[in-house]
Write an enzyme that holds these catalytic residues in place. Structure first.
Site, PDB file in Angstrom:
ATOM      1  CG  ASP A  35     -28.584 -13.290  -1.046  1.00  0.00           C
ATOM      2  OD1 ASP A  35     -27.580 -12.542  -1.066  1.00  0.00           O
ATOM      3  OD2 ASP A  35     -28.570 -14.474  -1.438  1.00  0.00           O
ATOM      4  CE  LYS A 117       6.719  -8.221  -7.289  1.00  0.00           C
ATOM      5  NZ  LYS A 117       5.603  -7.429  -7.702  1.00  0.00           N
ATOM      6  NE  ARG A 138       3.459   0.634 -10.347  1.00  0.00           N
ATOM      7  CZ  ARG A 138       4.366   0.817 -11.275  1.00  0.00           C
ATOM      8  NH1 ARG A 138       4.059   0.664 -12.533  1.00  0.00           N
ATOM      9  NH2 ARG A 138       5.599   1.155 -10.949  1.00  0.00           N
ATOM     10  CD  GLU A 175      -0.533  -5.891  -6.760  1.00  0.00           C
ATOM     11  OE1 GLU A 175      -0.209  -4.733  -6.368  1.00  0.00           O
ATOM     12  OE2 GLU A 175      -0.088  -6.393  -7.801  1.00  0.00           O
TER      13      GLU A 175
HETATM   14  S1  IVH Z   1       4.807  -2.022  -2.048  1.00  0.00           S
HETATM   15  C1  IVH Z   1       7.640   0.205  -2.390  1.00  0.00           C
HETATM   16  N1  IVH Z   1       3.940  -4.410  -1.372  1.00  0.00           N
HETATM   17  O1  IVH Z   1       4.444  -4.940  -6.926  1.00  0.00           O
HETATM   18  C2  IVH Z   1       6.958   0.041  -3.609  1.00  0.00           C
HETATM   19  N2  IVH Z   1       3.896  -3.810  -3.666  1.00  0.00           N
HETATM   20  O2  IVH Z   1       7.037  -4.209  -8.066  1.00  0.00           O
HETATM   21  C3  IVH Z   1       5.470   0.084  -3.523  1.00  0.00           C
HETATM   22  N3  IVH Z   1       3.009  -5.531  -5.145  1.00  0.00           N
HETATM   23  O3  IVH Z   1       3.386  -1.943  -8.292  1.00  0.00           O
HETATM   24  C4  IVH Z   1       4.828  -1.206  -3.601  1.00  0.00           C
HETATM   25  N4  IVH Z   1       2.573  -7.014  -3.586  1.00  0.00           N
HETATM   26  O4  IVH Z   1       1.562  -3.406  -7.420  1.00  0.00           O
HETATM   27  C5  IVH Z   1       4.165  -3.550  -2.377  1.00  0.00           C
HETATM   28  N5  IVH Z   1       3.176  -6.461  -0.646  1.00  0.00           N
HETATM   29  C6  IVH Z   1       3.399  -5.617  -1.633  1.00  0.00           C
HETATM   30  C7  IVH Z   1       3.108  -5.933  -2.979  1.00  0.00           C
HETATM   31  C8  IVH Z   1       3.379  -4.997  -3.966  1.00  0.00           C
HETATM   32  C9  IVH Z   1       2.537  -6.747  -4.881  1.00  0.00           C
HETATM   33  C10 IVH Z   1       3.111  -4.929  -6.508  1.00  0.00           C
HETATM   34  C11 IVH Z   1       2.672  -3.486  -6.569  1.00  0.00           C
HETATM   35  C12 IVH Z   1       3.814  -2.737  -7.223  1.00  0.00           C
HETATM   36  C13 IVH Z   1       4.702  -3.811  -7.711  1.00  0.00           C
HETATM   37  C14 IVH Z   1       6.130  -3.334  -7.542  1.00  0.00           C
END
Ligand code: IVH
Length: 669
Positions: A35, A117, A138, A175
């Protein structure tokens, strides 16, 4: 040491400390020290604004608010993923890959890269020569929103890649998430501050916070970013480019981006299935909400062989987690009065942690839903929270000894007799001055599409209503600057401005005034239509239902809603007092008989390049057209702007002429 050298030094120390803290999760400086150095940097940049760079750590606090989020169109589409829900479906998918690749029976098992995910919101970062230049959501995959100033406040997003020879251009996708604990803390803060905006889940919070028009608000939201894939890369030697998803993770980490620590390689179907089981078992212990596991073919070469369908790559799959259900007790059913007067029953539950988030309330939507569930206070119930759903009461597990629920026949806030229309499921409080609805009414009345009163914003309206200074919209017109001056964040000048703004609204056009009243089913285009038909407020307020129904564009819902509204005594009282205060909406100009669009029935869709929707409608009506809200056989013209969707399709199917805004303006010129 001169200022420039000190500035460079401070930036370097703070960038490193930031990376250590937010990306590596291994702090190198104490909070106090951090800070202190940040304050020094801010002071230095205040004294020497020319030293302030786009990637200075000072930029993390958020820049000035923007008016709207600009759109951003990308060339390499952001894809979605196909889903599966169990081990068999996963094995089927993996089996198809082998077939597609024409691999031998005894080929080595395919190597997958498995990642959580993350249940957040997608974001693409574009770095040119190492510098963050664009961050975009997106959106529909191709067109998203430019949220660069907002994204810069996320501490784990490097403003500059940590590499000496960065590629000319690279896009990194990932993400934006918020930790479960931060999510709960923020919601608690919001509700303590009396904000109505409480977020249903961490994903909504992440998405909503990223899209704030004021980046300084985004900065307060503890957002985090995990990189998970490349968009495009150019201007770099092939040797730098990774050959696999693991390679991407390693490179991204070297560049200073945050990647998820739970991601790893798994060879073959059964190892991947085991990785899934492991992740399911531990999902609640992870700091961020995850709603599944992503499995990607690790090798980029094989990914390329497999290729991509329109929206989803063949080489990746999202294996979703089952929704989480827990049992708890229904303590009581509370009635919440929303801004539209809807009486919504809400289940007050014995707090129960579901997937890392404490659930203590769940909307029951309406009385029919409660009947359907057979729900009574005291019952033991099953509550579900799937990643994308607000907590929901699934069913009664064990009946308690509570009394059956009856929807109250009065508004719990103002005690006015509530109404429920035949064929509708919603019970409403019809009182125009109901305190639960008043804030919303005033904000709508003062809003852009209505009386457009400068300075009458949420904070002020809340104080006016809470302090009893305004009990209905007519009270606004007797407010004095002295009264306002005592309020929070109201200096003399702003108080004068608000009073002047209120006075200036007295002669707004009738359609705006009418729209501002917030009559159910009467939006801006009905308001324009009615104003043109009847000319004065009195004429509209006294028109019979039959008379209203005789107008082509007015349906039974609109007609009865208008009648009910103007028949209410508190409405008549407010309108009379408004008139006494000198509020005299300006009647519309006479519509040009046989104008250039006479006889046309026109519908607008999409975002027009220059005109607001209201302005476009008003012009069309002045040119003699009538304006519809949906495309039907009666429609003769469709004016389509950007992001025009189904309406445009329908118009084309029906052979209706579709115009651009420019063509529309030519026609009415
Ligand atoms: S790869 C191959 N990796 O899920 C497609 N996506 O259903 C590109 N997401 O719009 C995405 N965790 O926002 C990827 N480990 C991960 C992810 C991820 C969350 C989200 C992403 C995408 C959506 C697709």
């Amino acid at each position: 040491m001169n200022s420039r050298t000190r500035h460079l030094e401070l930036c370097r120390i703070l960038v490193d400390a930031n990376h250590a803290y937010y990306v590596l999760d291994a702090p190198t400086l104490s909070d106090d020290e951090y800070d202190r150095l940040m304050r020094e940097l801010l002071a230095l940049e205040d004294a020497h604004p020319e030293l302030r760079t786009e990637d200075s750590p000072s930029q993390r606090v958020g820049s000035e608010p923007v008016g709207a989020l600009p759109t951003y169109t990308r060339t390499v589409r952001m894809l979605s993923m196909s889903n599966c829900t169990d081990a068999d479906e996963f094995a089927d998918w993996a089996g198809k890959l082998d077939t597609f690749l024409k691999r031998d029976e005894d080929a080595d098992d395919l190597v997958f890269f498995v990642e959580p995910k993350l249940d957040g919101t997608g974001l693409e970062l574009i770095y040119e020569r190492g510098q963050l230049v664009v961050a975009a959501t997106r959106g529909d995959g191709t067109t998203g929103e430019d949220v660069t100033p907002q994204a810069k406040t996320i501490r784990s997003i490097p403003l500059r890649l940590r590499v000496d020879d960065p590629p000319a251009s690279v896009s990194i996708r990932g993400e934006v998430v918020i930790a479960k604990t931060d999510f709960e803390a923020l919601n608690q803060r919001l509700s303590a501050e009396g904000s109505e905006r409480v977020y249903a889940n961490p994903r909504n919070l992440a998405a909503g916070s990223l899209r704030m028009l004021d980046p300084r608000v985004t900065a307060q939201r503890s957002l985090d970013f995990f990189a998970h894939s490349f968009g495009a890369i150019s201007g770099t030697s092939a040797s730098v480019q990774p050959a696999s998803q693991l390679g991407f993770y390693e490179l991204a980490a070297r560049w200073g981006l945050k990647t998820h620590p739970e991601a790893h390689r798994a060879q073959g179907v059964s190892a991947t299935q085991a990785a899934y089981d492991d992740l399911v078992a531990r999902r609640h212990d992870l700091p961020h909400e995850i709603d599944g596991m992503v499995a990607k073919v690790d090798s980029f070469e094989i990914q390329d062989l497999l290729g991509t369908r329109t929206r989803t790559p063949r080489w990746a799959i999202a294996w979703k987690f089952p929704p989480i259900e827990r049992s708890t007790r229904l303590l009581e059913i509370e009635i919440n009065v929303g801004r539209t007067g809807a009486l919504t029953p809400v289940a007050i539950l014995e707090p129960v942690p579901i997937g890392g988030v404490t659930v203590s309330r769940a909307s029951l939507h309406n009385a029919d839903e409660i009947d359907r569930l057979g729900l009574k206070p005291g019952d033991k119930v099953l509550v579900k929270r799937a990643g994308d759903v607000i907590p929901k009461v699934v069913k009664v597990l064990e009946a308690g000894d509570g009394e059956p629920f009856v929807m109250p026949d009065q508004c719990p806030v103002c005690e006015t007799v509530a109404t429920r229309k035949d064929g509708e499921v919603v019970t409403r409080c019809p009182n125009f001055n109901c305190p639960a609805q008043l804030e919303g009414h005033i904000l709508h009345f003062a809003g852009r599409g209505a009386m457009d009163i400068e300075g009458l914003g949420t904070k002020l309206v809340q104080q006016l209503v809470a302090g009893g200074m305004v009990r209905d919209i007519a009270d606004l017109y007797s407010l004095t600057a002295e009264q306002l001056e005592g309020l929070d964040r109201m200096a003399q000048k702003s108080a004068d401005n608000v009073v002047a703004g209120i006075a200036a609204s007295k002669r707004r056009p009738l359609p705006r005034f009418l729209n501002g009243l917030g009559i159910r089913h009467v939006g801006s285009s009905s308001a324009i239509l009615l104003a043109h038909r009847y000319g004065t407020l009195e004429a509209i307020a006294t028109a019979s239902e039959d008379d209203l129904l005789a107008i082509d564009e007015v349906g039974p819902e609109v007609a009865s809603s208008l009648r009910e509204f103007f028949d209410r005594t508190e409405v008549q009282d407010v309108l009379r007092r408004l008139a006494e205060c000198g509020v005299k909406p300006t009647p519309p100009e006479k519509r040009t008989e046989g104008g250039p669009l006479a006889g046309e029935v026109i519908v607008f869709t999409g975002t027009l390049p220059t005109l607001s929707r209201d302005a476009a409608k008003a012009r069309a009506q002045r040119a003699g057209a009538s304006v519809g809200s949906s495309v039907t056989k009666k429609t003769t013209l469709l004016v389509a702007g950007e992001k025009a969707g189904t309406k445009r399709k329908k118009a084309e199917e029906l052979g209706i002429t579709v115009l651009t805004e420019e063509e529309f303006l030519e026609r009415i010129a």
